[in-house]
Write a protein that holds these residues in place. Structure first.
Motif, PDB file in Angstrom:
ATOM      1  N   ALA A 117       2.559   7.471  -0.166  1.00  0.00           N
ATOM      2  CA  ALA A 117       1.129   7.798  -0.193  1.00  0.00           C
ATOM      3  C   ALA A 117       0.309   6.668  -0.807  1.00  0.00           C
ATOM      4  O   ALA A 117      -0.854   6.480  -0.449  1.00  0.00           O
ATOM      5  CB  ALA A 117       0.906   9.099  -0.956  1.00  0.00           C
ATOM      6  N   SER A 118       0.898   5.895  -1.709  1.00  0.00           N
ATOM      7  CA  SER A 118       0.176   4.763  -2.294  1.00  0.00           C
ATOM      8  C   SER A 118      -0.153   3.703  -1.252  1.00  0.00           C
ATOM      9  O   SER A 118      -1.186   3.045  -1.335  1.00  0.00           O
ATOM     10  CB  SER A 118       0.973   4.119  -3.419  1.00  0.00           C
ATOM     11  OG  SER A 118       0.939   4.916  -4.555  1.00  0.00           O
ATOM     12  N   ILE A 119       0.742   3.535  -0.291  1.00  0.00           N
ATOM     13  CA  ILE A 119       0.465   2.586   0.782  1.00  0.00           C
ATOM     14  C   ILE A 119      -0.802   3.014   1.517  1.00  0.00           C
ATOM     15  O   ILE A 119      -1.691   2.202   1.789  1.00  0.00           O
ATOM     16  CB  ILE A 119       1.660   2.489   1.758  1.00  0.00           C
ATOM     17  CG1 ILE A 119       2.877   1.917   1.047  1.00  0.00           C
ATOM     18  CG2 ILE A 119       1.299   1.668   2.992  1.00  0.00           C
ATOM     19  CD1 ILE A 119       4.157   1.995   1.859  1.00  0.00           C
ATOM     20  N   ILE A 120      -0.890   4.303   1.799  1.00  0.00           N
ATOM     21  CA  ILE A 120      -2.078   4.827   2.478  1.00  0.00           C
ATOM     22  C   ILE A 120      -3.290   4.724   1.562  1.00  0.00           C
ATOM     23  O   ILE A 120      -4.387   4.362   2.003  1.00  0.00           O
ATOM     24  CB  ILE A 120      -1.830   6.277   2.934  1.00  0.00           C
ATOM     25  CG1 ILE A 120      -0.659   6.311   3.926  1.00  0.00           C
ATOM     26  CG2 ILE A 120      -3.079   6.884   3.551  1.00  0.00           C
ATOM     27  CD1 ILE A 120      -0.110   7.686   4.191  1.00  0.00           C
ATOM     28  N   ALA A 121      -3.107   5.022   0.270  1.00  0.00           N
ATOM     29  CA  ALA A 121      -4.216   4.919  -0.691  1.00  0.00           C
ATOM     30  C   ALA A 121      -4.784   3.511  -0.717  1.00  0.00           C
ATOM     31  O   ALA A 121      -5.998   3.311  -0.699  1.00  0.00           O
ATOM     32  CB  ALA A 121      -3.746   5.327  -2.089  1.00  0.00           C
ATOM     33  N   TRP A 122      -3.887   2.502  -0.760  1.00  0.00           N
ATOM     34  CA  TRP A 122      -4.358   1.115  -0.749  1.00  0.00           C
ATOM     35  C   TRP A 122      -5.005   0.763   0.584  1.00  0.00           C
ATOM     36  O   TRP A 122      -6.065   0.149   0.626  1.00  0.00           O
ATOM     37  CB  TRP A 122      -3.211   0.146  -1.030  1.00  0.00           C
ATOM     38  CG  TRP A 122      -2.967  -0.081  -2.476  1.00  0.00           C
ATOM     39  CD1 TRP A 122      -1.948   0.436  -3.220  1.00  0.00           C
ATOM     40  CD2 TRP A 122      -3.751  -0.859  -3.385  1.00  0.00           C
ATOM     41  NE1 TRP A 122      -2.050   0.024  -4.518  1.00  0.00           N
ATOM     42  CE2 TRP A 122      -3.146  -0.774  -4.656  1.00  0.00           C
ATOM     43  CE3 TRP A 122      -4.909  -1.613  -3.251  1.00  0.00           C
ATOM     44  CZ2 TRP A 122      -3.646  -1.412  -5.769  1.00  0.00           C
ATOM     45  CZ3 TRP A 122      -5.415  -2.263  -4.367  1.00  0.00           C
ATOM     46  CH2 TRP A 122      -4.791  -2.157  -5.614  1.00  0.00           C
ATOM     47  N   LEU A 128      -5.114   9.747  -2.926  1.00  0.00           N
ATOM     48  CA  LEU A 128      -3.906   9.907  -2.133  1.00  0.00           C
ATOM     49  C   LEU A 128      -2.637   9.529  -2.893  1.00  0.00           C
ATOM     50  O   LEU A 128      -1.539   9.872  -2.477  1.00  0.00           O
ATOM     51  CB  LEU A 128      -3.995   9.065  -0.853  1.00  0.00           C
ATOM     52  CG  LEU A 128      -5.081   9.481   0.134  1.00  0.00           C
ATOM     53  CD1 LEU A 128      -5.139   8.493   1.281  1.00  0.00           C
ATOM     54  CD2 LEU A 128      -4.821  10.889   0.640  1.00  0.00           C
ATOM     55  N   GLN A 129      -2.782   8.844  -4.001  1.00  0.00           N
ATOM     56  CA  GLN A 129      -1.624   8.372  -4.750  1.00  0.00           C
ATOM     57  C   GLN A 129      -0.904   9.531  -5.416  1.00  0.00           C
ATOM     58  O   GLN A 129      -1.517  10.457  -5.911  1.00  0.00           O
ATOM     59  CB  GLN A 129      -2.096   7.357  -5.794  1.00  0.00           C
ATOM     60  CG  GLN A 129      -1.021   6.454  -6.284  1.00  0.00           C
ATOM     61  CD  GLN A 129      -0.492   6.841  -7.639  1.00  0.00           C
ATOM     62  OE1 GLN A 129      -1.052   7.666  -8.333  1.00  0.00           O
ATOM     63  NE2 GLN A 129       0.607   6.258  -8.003  1.00  0.00           N
ATOM     64  N   SER A 130       0.418   9.491  -5.396  1.00  0.00           N
ATOM     65  CA  SER A 130       1.229  10.570  -5.954  1.00  0.00           C
ATOM     66  C   SER A 130       1.403  10.410  -7.466  1.00  0.00           C
ATOM     67  O   SER A 130       1.703   9.322  -7.933  1.00  0.00           O
ATOM     68  CB  SER A 130       2.603  10.573  -5.289  1.00  0.00           C
ATOM     69  OG  SER A 130       3.461  11.470  -5.956  1.00  0.00           O
ATOM     70  N   PRO A 131       1.280  11.498  -8.226  1.00  0.00           N
ATOM     71  CA  PRO A 131       1.471  11.403  -9.673  1.00  0.00           C
ATOM     72  C   PRO A 131       2.942  11.359 -10.091  1.00  0.00           C
ATOM     73  O   PRO A 131       3.242  11.018 -11.218  1.00  0.00           O
ATOM     74  CB  PRO A 131       0.797  12.667 -10.202  1.00  0.00           C
ATOM     75  CG  PRO A 131       0.913  13.640  -9.076  1.00  0.00           C
ATOM     76  CD  PRO A 131       0.823  12.818  -7.812  1.00  0.00           C
TER      77      PRO A 131
END
Length: 175
Positions: free
Chosen positions: A92-97, A104-107
């Protein structure tokens, strides 16, 4: 115990896209403890030897930076890394960036630069981990903490220009 951060230059199209979006020359980072490399890599966090062709320099190019840690700090960082082996990579971080949407980043998952930062936070080098961090920002923070001798040329400028995804505040990763 010798602890090193290994920062990798892009080796393929995906790496070039990552570096472009992060506004950095680095597309990946790992942390090394006495010859074992720990890496947050799609699909999971792994441990590998120095001779592993995926993480070796060469065949990949990059920079290796030795970190000043006490034995206790290194032990805590290593324990964190070992505890994370097998954990899913934060896709999800890839998508967030890519979309610049912080929410969108996962905790509970990390990507490579967050993984290294979280390991050092677990060691006590940083008061807390950072989400959505770049390799340049990691190096600047390590230098400010007195844990590395110097930063590669251009690091401060790149770190000052990098724009993280925006919107709601990202959750913190607890080491």
């Amino acid at each position: 115990m010798t602890v090193r951060i290994r920062l990798y230059r892009p080796a393929d199209l995906a790496g070039r896209l990552i570096a472009w979006r992060l506004e950095s020359c680095w597309s990946h980072a790992t942390i090394e403890f006495d010859g074992t490399i720990y890496s947050a890599t799609v699909p999971r966090i792994v441990a590998a030897g120095l001779d592993d062709p995926v993480f070796g320099m060469p065949p990949r190019s990059g920079e290796t930076v030795e970190i000043k840690l006490s034995d206790d700090e290194a032990t805590r960082a290593l324990a964190y890394c070992r505890s994370m082996v097998g954990t899913e990579y934060d896709i999800a971080s890839i998508i967030a960036w890519a979309l610049r949407i912080r929410a969108l980043q996962s905790p509970k998952r990390v990507y490579c630069f967050e993984f290294v930062y979280a390991a050092l936070a677990a060691a006590g080098v940083f008061p807390e981990s950072k989400c959505l961090v770049t390799g340049d920002q990691l190096l600047v923070d390590l230098y400010a903490a007195g844990r590395i001798e110097d930063v590669p040329l251009g690091t401060y400028l790149r770190a000052s220009r990098q724009r993280a995804p925006v919107s709601a505040r990202a959750p913190r990763i607890h080491a």
